[in-house]
Design an enzyme around this catalytic site. Structure first.
Site, PDB file in Angstrom:
ATOM      1  N   CYS A   2       0.847  -1.190   0.000  1.00 14.67           N
ATOM      2  CA  CYS A   2       0.000   0.000   0.000  1.00 14.67           C
ATOM      3  C   CYS A   2       0.885   1.243   0.000  1.00 14.67           C
ATOM      4  O   CYS A   2       2.046   1.194   0.376  1.00 14.67           O
ATOM      5  CB  CYS A   2      -0.890   0.010   1.228  1.00 14.67           C
ATOM      6  SG  CYS A   2      -1.808  -1.517   1.424  1.00 14.67           S
ATOM      7  N   ARG A  27       1.565   1.413  -6.029  1.00 16.11           N
ATOM      8  CA  ARG A  27       1.756   0.483  -4.915  1.00 16.11           C
ATOM      9  C   ARG A  27       0.474  -0.278  -4.564  1.00 16.11           C
ATOM     10  O   ARG A  27       0.514  -1.280  -3.868  1.00 16.11           O
ATOM     11  CB  ARG A  27       2.240   1.249  -3.677  1.00 16.11           C
ATOM     12  CG  ARG A  27       3.635   1.798  -3.833  1.00 16.11           C
ATOM     13  CD  ARG A  27       4.049   2.510  -2.577  1.00 16.11           C
ATOM     14  NE  ARG A  27       4.188   1.602  -1.462  1.00 16.11           N
ATOM     15  CZ  ARG A  27       5.338   1.109  -1.030  1.00 16.11           C
ATOM     16  NH1 ARG A  27       6.456   1.457  -1.620  1.00 16.11           N
ATOM     17  NH2 ARG A  27       5.373   0.294  -0.013  1.00 16.11           N
ATOM     18  N   TRP A  74      -3.833  -1.975  -1.399  1.00 19.01           N
ATOM     19  CA  TRP A  74      -3.791  -3.274  -2.082  1.00 19.01           C
ATOM     20  C   TRP A  74      -4.296  -4.258  -1.041  1.00 19.01           C
ATOM     21  O   TRP A  74      -3.612  -4.550  -0.068  1.00 19.01           O
ATOM     22  CB  TRP A  74      -2.356  -3.590  -2.506  1.00 19.01           C
ATOM     23  CG  TRP A  74      -2.214  -4.806  -3.364  1.00 19.01           C
ATOM     24  CD1 TRP A  74      -2.326  -4.865  -4.723  1.00 19.01           C
ATOM     25  CD2 TRP A  74      -1.897  -6.144  -2.944  1.00 19.01           C
ATOM     26  NE1 TRP A  74      -2.113  -6.148  -5.162  1.00 19.01           N
ATOM     27  CE2 TRP A  74      -1.845  -6.952  -4.101  1.00 19.01           C
ATOM     28  CE3 TRP A  74      -1.660  -6.737  -1.701  1.00 19.01           C
ATOM     29  CZ2 TRP A  74      -1.572  -8.311  -4.058  1.00 19.01           C
ATOM     30  CZ3 TRP A  74      -1.382  -8.100  -1.662  1.00 19.01           C
ATOM     31  CH2 TRP A  74      -1.333  -8.870  -2.828  1.00 19.01           C
ATOM     32  N   ASN A 100       0.532  -0.123   6.203  1.00 20.31           N
ATOM     33  CA  ASN A 100       1.031  -0.988   5.134  1.00 20.31           C
ATOM     34  C   ASN A 100       1.637  -2.212   5.805  1.00 20.31           C
ATOM     35  O   ASN A 100       2.537  -2.076   6.628  1.00 20.31           O
ATOM     36  CB  ASN A 100       2.099  -0.220   4.338  1.00 20.31           C
ATOM     37  CG  ASN A 100       2.752  -1.087   3.280  1.00 20.31           C
ATOM     38  OD1 ASN A 100       2.191  -2.097   2.851  1.00 20.31           O
ATOM     39  ND2 ASN A 100       3.942  -0.691   2.861  1.00 20.31           N
ATOM     40  N   GLY A 101       1.134  -3.403   5.475  1.00 16.25           N
ATOM     41  CA  GLY A 101       1.649  -4.622   6.105  1.00 16.25           C
ATOM     42  C   GLY A 101       0.491  -5.491   6.546  1.00 16.25           C
ATOM     43  O   GLY A 101      -0.656  -5.241   6.183  1.00 16.25           O
ATOM     44  N   GLU A 486      11.218 -13.808 -19.054  1.00  8.55           N
ATOM     45  CA  GLU A 486      10.883 -12.406 -18.804  1.00  8.55           C
ATOM     46  C   GLU A 486       9.884 -11.879 -19.848  1.00  8.55           C
ATOM     47  O   GLU A 486       8.940 -11.162 -19.508  1.00  8.55           O
ATOM     48  CB  GLU A 486      12.170 -11.568 -18.789  1.00  8.55           C
ATOM     49  CG  GLU A 486      11.999 -10.069 -18.590  1.00  8.55           C
ATOM     50  CD  GLU A 486      11.278  -9.676 -17.299  1.00  8.55           C
ATOM     51  OE1 GLU A 486      11.068 -10.529 -16.423  1.00  8.55           O
ATOM     52  OE2 GLU A 486      10.897  -8.504 -17.204  1.00  8.55           O
ATOM     53  N   LYS A 490       6.234 -10.458 -18.853  1.00  8.61           N
ATOM     54  CA  LYS A 490       5.759  -9.110 -19.220  1.00  8.61           C
ATOM     55  C   LYS A 490       4.408  -9.201 -19.916  1.00  8.61           C
ATOM     56  O   LYS A 490       3.498  -8.448 -19.618  1.00  8.61           O
ATOM     57  CB  LYS A 490       6.747  -8.399 -20.161  1.00  8.61           C
ATOM     58  CG  LYS A 490       8.010  -7.883 -19.556  1.00  8.61           C
ATOM     59  CD  LYS A 490       7.860  -6.690 -18.648  1.00  8.61           C
ATOM     60  CE  LYS A 490       7.628  -7.085 -17.239  1.00  8.61           C
ATOM     61  NZ  LYS A 490       8.714  -7.355 -16.363  1.00  8.61           N
ATOM     62  N   GLU A 493       1.462 -10.375 -17.425  1.00  5.86           N
ATOM     63  CA  GLU A 493       1.048  -9.492 -16.331  1.00  5.86           C
ATOM     64  C   GLU A 493       0.299  -8.254 -16.801  1.00  5.86           C
ATOM     65  O   GLU A 493      -0.539  -7.731 -16.078  1.00  5.86           O
ATOM     66  CB  GLU A 493       2.217  -9.134 -15.411  1.00  5.86           C
ATOM     67  CG  GLU A 493       3.265  -8.247 -16.005  1.00  5.86           C
ATOM     68  CD  GLU A 493       4.424  -8.004 -15.055  1.00  5.86           C
ATOM     69  OE1 GLU A 493       4.221  -7.916 -13.847  1.00  5.86           O
ATOM     70  OE2 GLU A 493       5.561  -7.882 -15.547  1.00  5.86           O
ATOM     71  N   HIS A 509      10.143 -32.004 -25.237  1.00  2.00           N
ATOM     72  CA  HIS A 509       9.781 -32.903 -24.137  1.00  2.00           C
ATOM     73  C   HIS A 509       8.373 -32.627 -23.605  1.00  2.00           C
ATOM     74  O   HIS A 509       8.041 -33.051 -22.506  1.00  2.00           O
ATOM     75  CB  HIS A 509      10.806 -32.793 -23.002  1.00  2.00           C
ATOM     76  CG  HIS A 509      12.186 -33.178 -23.436  1.00  2.00           C
ATOM     77  ND1 HIS A 509      12.527 -34.476 -23.737  1.00  2.00           N
ATOM     78  CD2 HIS A 509      13.294 -32.427 -23.675  1.00  2.00           C
ATOM     79  CE1 HIS A 509      13.800 -34.514 -24.115  1.00  2.00           C
ATOM     80  NE2 HIS A 509      14.277 -33.279 -24.084  1.00  2.00           N
ATOM     81  N   LYS A 608       3.233  -2.791  -6.970  1.00  5.22           N
ATOM     82  CA  LYS A 608       4.647  -2.614  -7.307  1.00  5.22           C
ATOM     83  C   LYS A 608       5.588  -3.219  -6.272  1.00  5.22           C
ATOM     84  O   LYS A 608       6.577  -3.819  -6.624  1.00  5.22           O
ATOM     85  CB  LYS A 608       4.915  -1.115  -7.474  1.00  5.22           C
ATOM     86  CG  LYS A 608       6.296  -0.791  -7.981  1.00  5.22           C
ATOM     87  CD  LYS A 608       6.427  -1.078  -9.443  1.00  5.22           C
ATOM     88  CE  LYS A 608       7.826  -0.840  -9.954  1.00  5.22           C
ATOM     89  NZ  LYS A 608       8.081  -1.637 -11.171  1.00  5.22           N
TER      90      LYS A 608
HETATM   91  C1  F6R Z   1       7.262  -7.993 -12.799  1.00  4.45           C
HETATM   92  C2  F6R Z   1       7.628  -7.414 -11.531  1.00  4.45           C
HETATM   93  C3  F6R Z   1       7.768  -8.319 -10.363  1.00  4.45           C
HETATM   94  C4  F6R Z   1       8.954  -7.867  -9.486  1.00  4.45           C
HETATM   95  C5  F6R Z   1       9.020  -8.696  -8.195  1.00  4.45           C
HETATM   96  C6  F6R Z   1      10.217  -8.315  -7.348  1.00  4.45           C
HETATM   97  O1  F6R Z   1       7.223  -7.023 -13.802  1.00  4.45           O
HETATM   98  O2  F6R Z   1       7.784  -6.237 -11.410  1.00  4.45           O
HETATM   99  O3  F6R Z   1       7.916  -9.647 -10.749  1.00  4.45           O
HETATM  100  O4  F6R Z   1      10.127  -8.002 -10.222  1.00  4.45           O
HETATM  101  O5  F6R Z   1       7.847  -8.504  -7.459  1.00  4.45           O
HETATM  102  O6  F6R Z   1      10.166  -6.973  -6.990  1.00  4.45           O
HETATM  103  P1  F6R Z   1      11.439  -6.218  -6.437  1.00  4.45           P
HETATM  104  O7  F6R Z   1      12.430  -6.140  -7.558  1.00  4.45           O
HETATM  105  O8  F6R Z   1      10.925  -4.873  -6.028  1.00  4.45           O
HETATM  106  O9  F6R Z   1      11.972  -7.018  -5.293  1.00  4.45           O
END
Ligand code: F6R
Length: 613
Positions: A2, A27, A74, A100-101, A486, A490, A493, A509, A608
């Site tokens: 959050c 966030r 969140w 937050n938590g 990756e 991308k 998500e 396989h 985020k």
């Molecule tokens: C995907 C993404 C997440 C973060 C993951 C780790 O686009 O952003 O998979 O990479 O949550 O986050 P950090 O790097 O902040 O520890």
């Protein structure tokens, strides 16, 4: 996860809070709210949905005052709804909180308070905090003491900000445990509080980061920091160099597109001051690396989550190829429970954009407990992953606001490459010629990334053909295998299209059964040591009728005749090739999601910073 903002000073707190929340909406964005002390009374506005809903509510029913707190949520406990949105006010209406938590023992606390007659008005864990504070306040304690006593009872990790209409001259903020960063911004007779820097950078660069188990008492003119049991703490003020403008969208439609395009600059900043091209040397002073330890390292664990873990997979290959030190990548959420084998000379290297991912911090704690040396590669300055490490590399990517990580993926790859060169050099295992060649390759990277970005129209045209697809397979091998993961991450998500990344050699396989005309296959086939193998992979996919999109190196004569679309990248030293091959895949995911009309920067269910386990 959050976002939290607080303000005390001469300005009207409402617009300051709304502005700050806007910069933190990445966030969490399922609901938002704010509370302001207006005429000695706490006024709350909150609603489900994005911040625009809150802004509308505030313009319909205005509220103003000089002290206030706000939150963007969140959800963890209780569905997203107006009654579960923060701030939460206590039963007597004197104290209000944003949080937050997760309060891990909230059921217990809730039942005790309910047995004493407290009536709860939300389904959140957070509400127990404010009810506890009010209960202690009713015994005659001031806000600070009541807050401290309450926090001593909370289990879990938290960032908490409180204010009371009975003491409107202060805001109390606390950080408990690893999650929930709290930063105090020091202004001119005004103070700002936030869970993260972008919320306050437009007002001040003078900041203080709270450590775990510290409480800040913030007034217009001052800041006092103390422990949870009231002992004074000397804090360190820092000046932040991040540019507030880089947290703005500017001419771009989405932060993600802006951040993809910022990679020429972020990679230049990542390298700047750290490599000396003339002597072919790398410097990473914040690692606090001694020649003795460089020589002694016997094993490296890299740990991270999501996109950062994909960078770590590339790091494993770089460290092993360049230094020959055995290196393992372990997903952070697995590391802690995997009983890792850690010896005296084991290095645990954590990678995190936010520096506050709960799983990554837990892995670091576990590594510390087992006696590993801790290093981190972190983007968000002053965060826990940076502070608890014995040494760190600051990513220099600048604020990343789009929830899908892009520039904070390429920066750590370059950091890991520099680290490998430095370690190999200090261990005496790298000849001068090779070292110089590795360093000069590095300096070309920003320019090569720029060349990939110049081709955005070609990527957009391919995105147009894929925007209705329901599923997509990404294949890569060797150092470009993590790019398949990756690229798929991308896409899924932000576009909600099912996508799977796979080591290309594994296709036969199992996953080959999926390939038909409906299943596009994205194949990473740049000029690297696995190129020939990837050509046969392409042929196998084509033989099953798949639509193949290849990422290939400029000038490749073979690939265009085999595949349906080519995403071209410039010729790049293969150890650094993932930094360029990922660029068209970031753009592809972006354009597909944008063409589907989706909320690229704030995809559903995501946040985020993932500060819960
Ligand atoms: C995907 C993404 C997440 C973060 C993951 C780790 O686009 O952003 O998979 O990479 O949550 O986050 P950090 O790097 O902040 O520890």
């Amino acid at each position: 996860m959050c976002g939290i903002v607080g303000y005390i000073g001469p300005q009207n707190a409402t617009p300051v809070i709304l502005n700050g929340l806007k910069r933190l909406e990445y966030r969490g964005y399922d609901s938002a709210g704010l509370a302001v002390i207006q005429n000695s009374h706490i006024e709350i506005r909150r609603d489900v949905g994005k911040l625009t809903k809150l802004a509308e509510l505030v313009s319909e029913i205005p509220v103003s005052g000089h002290v206030g707190i706000g939150h963007t949520r969140w959800a963890t406990h209780g569905e997203p709804s107006a009654r579960n949105a923060h701030p939460h006010i206590g039963m007597t209406g004197n104290v209000v909180v944003v949080h937050n938590g997760i309060v891990e023992n909230y059921r217990e606390l809730h039942d005790d308070l309910a047995a004493e007659g407290v009536v709860f008005s939300s389904d959140t864990d957070t509400e127990v905090i404010v009810q506890l504070v009010e209960r202690f306040q009713s015994t005659g304690l001031g806000l600070v003491e009541a807050a401290e006593k309450s926090m001593q009872q909370l289990k879990g990790a938290h960032g908490i900000v409180l204010m009371s209409s009975l003491e409107p001259d202060k805001i109390v903020a606390a950080r408990i445990g690893n999650a929930g960063g709290v930063v105090i911004g020091i202004g001119d007779h005004e103070m700002f509080i936030a869970s993260d820097l972008p919320a306050i950078l437009e007002h001040t660069r003078r900041v203080v980061f709270l450590e775990s188990c510290q409480v800040a008492i913030v007034t217009r003119d001052g800041l006092t920091v103390q422990t949870l049991d009231g002992k004074p703490v000397r804090y360190k003020e820092q000046i932040v160099s991040w540019d507030p403008i880089s947290a703005e969208k500017g001419e771009y439609r989405h932060f993600m597109l802006k951040e993809i395009n910022e990679q020429v600059r972020s990679l230049t900043d990542t390298i700047a001051g750290r490599v000396d091209v003339d002597c072919g040397k790398v410097r990473l002073p914040e690692l606090n690396l001694t020649p003795e330890f460089a020589k002694a390292i016997s094993k490296v664990y890299i740990t991270a989550c999501g996109t950062a873990a994909h960078a770590g997979m590339i790091g494993k290959i770089l460290l092993e190829r360049i230094t020959r030190i055995p290196t393992e990548l372990q997903i952070a959420s697995e590391f802690r429970y995997g009983d890792p084998i850690v010896g005296d000379n084991t290095l645990l290297l954590a990678i995190s954009q936010s520096g506050e991912t709960a799983d990554t911090l837990a892995a670091m704690e576990e590594g510390r407990k087992k006696g590993a040396r801790l290093w981190s590669i972190v983007n968000a300055i002053g965060t826990q992953a940076m502070r608890i490490a014995d040494g760190y590399i600051s990513m220099q990517a600048g604020p990343e606001i789009g929830v899908a990580s892009t520039k904070a993926f390429t920066a750590p790859i370059v950091d890991l490459y520099m680290l490998a060169v430095l370690l190999a050099d200090m261990r005496g295992t790298l000849g001068e010629k090779e070292r110089r060649s590795l360093v000069s390759g590095l300096c070309m990277i920003p320019d090569l990334v720029g060349k990939c970005l110049d081709r955005h129209l070609e990527v957009e045209a391919v995105a147009e053909t894929l925007k209705e697809t329901r599923s997509c397979l990404y294949l890569g091998r060797g150092i470009n295998m993590p790019i398949a993961y990756e690229g798929a991450l991308k896409l899924k998500e932000i576009s909600y299209i099912h996508a799977e990344g796979y080591p290309a050699g594994e296709m036969k396989h199992g996953p080959i059964a999926l390939i038909d005309r409906e299943m596009p296959v994205v194949v990473l086939a740049p000029h690297d040591p696995w190129y020939e193998k990837m050509i046969s992979q392409i042929e196998q996919a084509k033989a099953r009728g798949g639509t193949v999109i290849a990422v290939a190196t400029d000038g490749d004569q073979c690939i265009p005749s085999l595949v349906d679309h080519v995403l071209w990248v410039p010729d790049t030293p293969w150890l650094l090739s993932p930094v360029v091959t990922v660029i068209p895949l970031q753009l592809l995911a972006y354009y597909i999601a944008a063409k589907r009309g989706l909320d690229v920067d704030q995809p559903r269910n995501l946040a985020k910073s993932v500060t819960v386990e």
